[in-house]
Design an enzyme around this catalytic site. Structure first.
Site, PDB file in Angstrom:
ATOM      1  N   ASP A 145      38.273  55.739  -0.927  1.00 50.78           N
ATOM      2  CA  ASP A 145      38.355  57.085  -1.488  1.00 50.78           C
ATOM      3  C   ASP A 145      37.099  57.340  -2.307  1.00 50.78           C
ATOM      4  O   ASP A 145      36.811  56.614  -3.270  1.00 50.78           O
ATOM      5  CB  ASP A 145      39.608  57.200  -2.364  1.00 50.78           C
ATOM      6  CG  ASP A 145      39.885  58.627  -2.812  1.00 50.78           C
ATOM      7  OD1 ASP A 145      39.249  59.555  -2.274  1.00 50.78           O
ATOM      8  OD2 ASP A 145      40.744  58.809  -3.701  1.00 50.78           O
TER       9      ASP A 145
ATOM     10  N   ASP B  20      36.848  62.888   2.279  1.00 50.46           N
ATOM     11  CA  ASP B  20      36.450  61.876   1.313  1.00 50.46           C
ATOM     12  C   ASP B  20      37.308  60.620   1.329  1.00 50.46           C
ATOM     13  O   ASP B  20      37.239  59.818   0.393  1.00 50.46           O
ATOM     14  CB  ASP B  20      36.456  62.469  -0.105  1.00 50.46           C
ATOM     15  CG  ASP B  20      37.825  62.996  -0.514  1.00 50.46           C
ATOM     16  OD1 ASP B  20      38.717  63.091   0.358  1.00 50.46           O
ATOM     17  OD2 ASP B  20      38.005  63.320  -1.700  1.00 50.46           O
ATOM     18  N   GLU B  21      38.098  60.409   2.364  1.00 51.33           N
ATOM     19  CA  GLU B  21      38.898  59.185   2.400  1.00 51.33           C
ATOM     20  C   GLU B  21      39.155  58.739   3.834  1.00 51.33           C
ATOM     21  O   GLU B  21      39.163  59.533   4.767  1.00 51.33           O
ATOM     22  CB  GLU B  21      40.221  59.354   1.654  1.00 51.33           C
ATOM     23  CG  GLU B  21      41.156  60.388   2.248  1.00 51.33           C
ATOM     24  CD  GLU B  21      42.487  60.422   1.527  1.00 51.33           C
ATOM     25  OE1 GLU B  21      43.027  59.346   1.194  1.00 51.33           O
ATOM     26  OE2 GLU B  21      43.014  61.528   1.309  1.00 51.33           O
TER      27      GLU B  21
END
Length: 471
Positions: free
Chosen positions: A13, A108-109
């Protein structure tokens, strides 16, 4: 080969991602509180930097509340989604260099299966944590200073929970056999799918931690929540999660939503918004190489009552005119006399094959440039825009033949004389620009007329030494 119970799953993350990209690209904001999100009266926070979080700002908080909490000098910026996507591509590329099994779940992950043979290592490797630290160091170097946190565990659920335990730039490992010790100490809200309503209902039964939940029998949970949810809660409270890391995530739907600064009762304006949305959806369908059969309109009233209307075509289409026609028809069944605060348009039933409508007398209009009413271009969508492949909220786009209305705070620009910079603020016929970039120090601020022809919208600045950019 490692057994299923010994899978080694990593969840990565990126830390305060949107705000971190802004601080990287805007040197004057480094070390300062930064809020990225909707700037209008009904906007919400998409990401708060760690400096802003010290004052209580957080994601999904109304922007007006974040303004009350944060001190003067806090930067409130609209999103720059091309910049976020470019940085995300670099990170995901580094992950795919290390494992054949990478599941990107948002910009974003991602989940990464590290278990051999598809992955590079497993629980027997003594340098597991060092491997993760080396990966995070490479991500920081490749993204111009951004950080990420990772969690390692035998399952996706536990890996995601672990990645939240030591932010920012942390590595948390939950080894096989340690899952229940870690999980049962957490709030019941840590379980995926348990939101405020379910959490409140469980609290009424004396269930506040995962350990409390684990003590409930499956029949009791089923009697309260139904078969599907009750059984799922029973399994997850025992860390039973065998979901695999899926490399390709098939898109099920694509949608776009707009939250208005003031409630809209004018049906003509609402239909104009549908025109803009239908063109955006058609572009995204074309980019994804798919076509849709189901059209859905979402309407949220002034009192937050939400209605959805869906219709399924007898054929699959990617035509903006057909999507717009169906959207208008569905909106016609919604009472808008009290005003809408949010309007959404979506497509589903995606397929790789298109079909033509068999008709003798119906011709669909070609959706060209649609004249739209003036709206605040800085307003970020309340619920975000569902990006089929990554969950990225889409940046507002100009309809062909029409400029974006106004300048958005944080927007990348270029001036013929002063070079590259970003919009510091605008209003009352002027726009203020700070001229700086990721490779400069804090730059000077200058003000221009908002129609100055020397000032143009620009692409995100390049933060790497390679002038070819990401990719």
């Amino acid at each position: 080969m490692a057994s299923e119970g010994r899978r080694c799953i990593m969840h990565l993350d990126l830390d305060a991602f949107f705000a971190a990209v802004e601080q990287r690209d805007k040197p004057s904001l480094r070390g300062r509180p930064v809020i990225v999100g909707g700037l209008g009266g009904r906007g919400v926070v998409a990401t708060a930097s760690y400096e802003a979080r010290r004052y209580g700002a957080r994601s999904a908080m109304p922007t007006i509340e974040a303004r009350r909490r944060c001190p003067p000098g806090t930067a409130f910026l609209s999103g720059r989604f091309p910049a976020y996507r470019a940085t995300s591509e670099v990170v995901m590329g580094l992950l795919r260099e290390r494992s054949a099994l990478v599941e990107q779940v948002s910009v974003d992950e991602a989940y990464v299966d590290l278990t051999p043979p598809e992955g590079p290592l497993g629980w027997d490797d003594a340098y597991l944590e060092r491997w993760c630290r080396d990966l995070l160091a490479e991500i920081t170097a490749a993204t111009g200073g951004l950080t990420a946190s990772v969690g390692l565990a035998p399952s996706k659920m536990m890996a995601k929970l672990a990645s939240e335990m030591d932010k920012p730039a942390g590595v948390t490992v939950v080894r096989p056999g340690e899952e229940l010790e870690v999980l049962h100490a957490l709030s019941v809200r840590a379980i995926p799918g348990i939101g405020p309503a379910t959490g409140a209902r469980l609290h009424s039964f004396g269930v506040d931690t995962v350990a409390d939940l684990a003590r409930m029998s499956e029949p009791d949970l089923v009697s309260i929540f139904g078969t599907a949810q009750g059984s799922a809660l029973h399994r997850l409270a025992r860390a039973e999660d065998d979901r695999p890391v899926v490399v390709e995530r098939e898109a099920k739907s694509i949608s776009v939503e707009e939250t208005f600064e003031t409630d809209v009762v004018d049906r003509g304006r609402l239909e104009s918004e549908l025109g803009r949305m239908s063109q955006g959806l058609a572009r995204r369908l074309e980019k994804s190489g798919v076509f849709a059969r189901t059209i859905t309109v979402k309407a949220r009233q002034h009192d937050f009552t939400t209605q959805t209307r869906s219709g399924t075509l007898p054929f699959a289409t990617g035509d903006a005119g057909i999507i717009l026609r169906e959207g208008r028809r569905l909106l016609g069944s919604v009472d808008v006399t009290s005003g809408l605060r949010l309007l959404g348009l979506g497509v589903a039933g995606l397929t790789a094959h298109a079909q033509e409508e068999l008709t003798l007398d119906t011709a669909y209009p070609v959706a060209g440039a649609v004249e739209l009413p003036d709206v605040d271009g800085s307003t970020v969508l309340e619920d975000g825009v569902a990006e089929a492949s990554s969950g990225v909220a889409e940046e507002p786009r100009a309809v062909p033949g029409r400029l974006l209305s106004g300048w958005r705070t944080g927007q990348d620009v270029h001036h013929d004389q002063h070079g590259a910079g970003w919009v510091w603020g605008s209003g009352r016929g002027v726009v203020t620009v700070r001229f700086e970039g990721p490779r400069t120090g804090p730059g000077p601020v200058r003000t221009f007329a908002d129609d100055d022809l020397a000032l143009q919208q620009a692409d995100p600045p390049e933060w790497r030494d390679d002038p070819r950019g990401p990719g």
